[in-house]
Design a protein around this motif. Structure first.
Motif, short mmCIF file in Angstrom:
data_model
loop_
_atom_site.label_atom_id
_atom_site.label_comp_id
_atom_site.label_asym_id
_atom_site.label_seq_id
_atom_site.Cartn_x
_atom_site.Cartn_y
_atom_site.Cartn_z
N ALA A 194 104.48 9.24 0.07
CA ALA A 194 104.30 10.59 0.60
C ALA A 194 105.17 11.25 1.01
O ALA A 194 105.26 12.70 0.73
CB ALA A 194 103.48 10.33 1.92
N GLN A 195 106.45 10.75 1.22
CA GLN A 195 107.67 11.58 1.26
C GLN A 195 108.02 12.24 -0.05
O GLN A 195 108.50 13.59 0.04
CB GLN A 195 108.79 10.81 1.63
CG GLN A 195 108.80 10.15 3.17
CD GLN A 195 107.65 9.06 3.16
OE1 GLN A 195 107.24 8.39 2.23
NE2 GLN A 195 106.95 8.78 4.49
N SER A 206 105.72 15.34 -0.53
CA SER A 206 106.00 16.24 0.54
C SER A 206 107.27 17.06 0.45
O SER A 206 107.19 18.27 0.35
CB SER A 206 106.16 15.52 2.12
OG SER A 206 106.57 16.43 3.01
N HIS A 237 103.91 18.64 5.21
CA HIS A 237 103.38 17.42 5.50
C HIS A 237 102.28 16.52 4.66
O HIS A 237 101.37 17.42 4.34
CB HIS A 237 103.03 17.36 7.11
CG HIS A 237 102.59 15.80 7.35
ND1 HIS A 237 103.48 14.97 7.62
CD2 HIS A 237 101.22 15.50 7.41
CE1 HIS A 237 102.85 13.87 8.33
NE2 HIS A 237 101.75 14.06 8.01
N GLU A 268 100.27 12.94 3.54
CA GLU A 268 100.17 11.43 4.11
C GLU A 268 99.26 11.02 2.95
O GLU A 268 98.46 11.37 2.16
CB GLU A 268 99.20 11.33 5.31
CG GLU A 268 100.00 11.88 6.55
CD GLU A 268 99.08 11.69 7.90
OE1 GLU A 268 98.00 11.04 7.95
OE2 GLU A 268 99.49 12.21 8.75
N GLU A 308 94.27 6.39 3.82
CA GLU A 308 93.74 5.05 3.81
C GLU A 308 92.55 4.97 2.98
O GLU A 308 91.74 5.64 3.29
CB GLU A 308 93.65 4.64 5.25
CG GLU A 308 95.03 4.62 5.96
CD GLU A 308 96.01 3.79 5.47
OE1 GLU A 308 95.67 2.64 4.70
OE2 GLU A 308 97.29 3.95 5.75
N TYR A 350 96.70 11.90 -1.94
CA TYR A 350 97.58 12.69 -0.93
C TYR A 350 97.17 13.91 -0.20
O TYR A 350 96.79 14.81 -0.90
CB TYR A 350 98.96 12.92 -1.71
CG TYR A 350 99.52 11.58 -2.31
CD1 TYR A 350 100.51 10.82 -1.81
CD2 TYR A 350 98.83 11.05 -3.57
CE1 TYR A 350 101.18 9.93 -2.62
CE2 TYR A 350 99.44 9.87 -4.12
CZ TYR A 350 100.37 9.44 -3.56
OH TYR A 350 100.96 8.27 -4.26
N GLY A 390 96.41 14.93 6.28
CA GLY A 390 95.88 13.85 7.24
C GLY A 390 94.79 13.03 6.70
O GLY A 390 94.56 13.23 5.56
N GLN A 391 94.26 12.19 7.53
CA GLN A 391 93.29 11.21 7.03
C GLN A 391 92.11 11.41 7.14
O GLN A 391 91.26 10.68 6.88
CB GLN A 391 93.68 10.00 8.18
CG GLN A 391 94.95 9.18 8.08
CD GLN A 391 95.06 8.79 6.52
OE1 GLN A 391 94.52 7.99 6.11
NE2 GLN A 391 96.28 8.89 6.01
#
Length: 359
Positions: free
Chosen positions: A224-225, A228, A234, A236, A239, A264, A267-268
């Motif tokens: 993710a980094q 990003s 940002h 994530e 999941e 990616y 958020g979730q």
């Protein structure tokens, strides 16, 4: 992945010739002659052959189409892949060939070139048969808190669905057609049972082709980094539990075949958070990559082949072949190939060379 051939170092061989002796003369040795051995040819690295996997039974899509036609459902145009109409959005690309990867077949009415939510086809269908039924259903049952899937054929006005077993062969089917009604269950069951019986009777063991990307974790290719940093926002990794329920196709794709789908996003929440990128894999799926409709060729460092296209949902898709494996990278906002190529190259580098050890 290619390995550099080792060079065989061949030393020089000295050949000494002994001189003859004349009477009353001191022996005079002839000059020593040194001859070099012929150089050993360097072997040329060979790539693993790209071949489609063998099916575990003799039933083909031609047999399936004939059965579908006998039910009064149009089956003139057939694709040898999972259908995209009414399918999860992770299907386009590698996942459409998950049944072949597992030794089965998937046959469906040909998809339109793009998704049209307001105009579904009047006749659409999909049938897949796959070996390993016991293991697949046990896996699904475990993920559904012990609630087993039951064999059934269900028909309503304009649609039918079925899941049937014979030995260790599983058949799953769905049909949408105005020719079907609520009282067609027995007729559909009988015709599908004939197909399934033929498959089970001709069943034979098949070997799953090995792959460098079998079950590979998302972070092994792209963190993710990294995404990003590339996109400046940002990110994530979503999941898997946030992506919805589990069923037979998911068990076949992720567990039996070792495929992977990584999303990616901001958020979730898969419904509200912005999505940036996903990639999906088909281990040992180069054969399916080479059967794709023509796209625009793209240079991607580390890839044996790469091509760019727009997918079923209008998203930007960059397909790459690395050895015998197929990976698709998808972005959601009309990105160009030039934006996606460096991301794909980074993932391939991590696959081929691994990640550097932490300092």
């Amino acid at each position: 992945m290619h390995r550099r051939p080792r060079l065989l170092l061949v030393g020089l061989v000295a050949v000494l010739a002994l001189a003859g002796c004349a009477p009353d003369a001191k022996p005079t040795p002839e000059p020593t002659r040194t001859t070099a051995a012929s150089p050993t040819p360097t072997p040329t690295p060979t790539e693993e052959p790209i071949v489609a996997p063998d099916a575990a039974f003799a039933v083909t899509c031609a047999d399936v189409a004939a059965a579908v036609e006998s039910l009064g459902v149009q089956a003139a145009d057939v694709q040898d892949a999972m259908a995209l109409a009414s399918a999860p959005n992770w299907y386009p690309g590698p996942a459409q060939y998950m049944m072949h990867r597992a030794g089965g077949i998937a046959c469906a009415s040909s998809d339109r070139e793009s998704y049209e939510s307001d105009s579904p086809p009047s006749d659409a269908w999909e049938v897949f048969l796959v070996p390993g039924a016991g293991r697949i259903l046990d896996g699904v049952t475990a993920k559904l808190d012990g609630h087993p899937l039951a064999e059934a054929v269900r028909c309503d006005e304009g649609r039918c669905s079925a899941m049937l077993l014979d030995g260790d062969t599983l058949l799953n089917a769905s049909f949408t057609s105005p020719s079907l009604g609520a009282d067609d269950g027995d007729r559909v069951h009988g015709r599908l049972l004939e197909l399934l019986s033929s498959a089970s009777a001709s069943a034979r063991p098949v070997e799953l082709a090995s792959s460098e990307i079998f079950g590979i974790p998302c972070e092994n290719l792209l963190t993710a980094q990294e995404i990003s940093s590339r996109l400046g926002t940002h990110v994530e990794i979503v999941e898997a539990s946030a992506m919805g329920g589990w069923g037979i196709p998911a068990e076949v794709y992720f567990v039996s075949g070792g495929g992977q789908y990584c999303d990616y996003a901001a958020g979730q929440n898969v419904y509200t958070d912005e999505k940036y990128l996903n990639f999906s894999t088909l281990p040992a799926g180069a054969w399916a990559y080479q059967g794709l409709a023509a796209g625009a060729d793209v240079a991607v460092e580390g890839a044996d082949e790469a091509s760019f296209r727009t997918d079923y949902y209008g998203r930007s898709a960059l397909d790459v072949r690395v050895g015998t494996d197929w990976i698709r990278f998808t972005m959601y906002n009309g990105e160009a190939a030039e934006t996606m190529a460096p991301i794909a190259a980074m993932a391939i580098e991590h696959l081929v060379r691994g990640r550097p050890a932490p300092q």
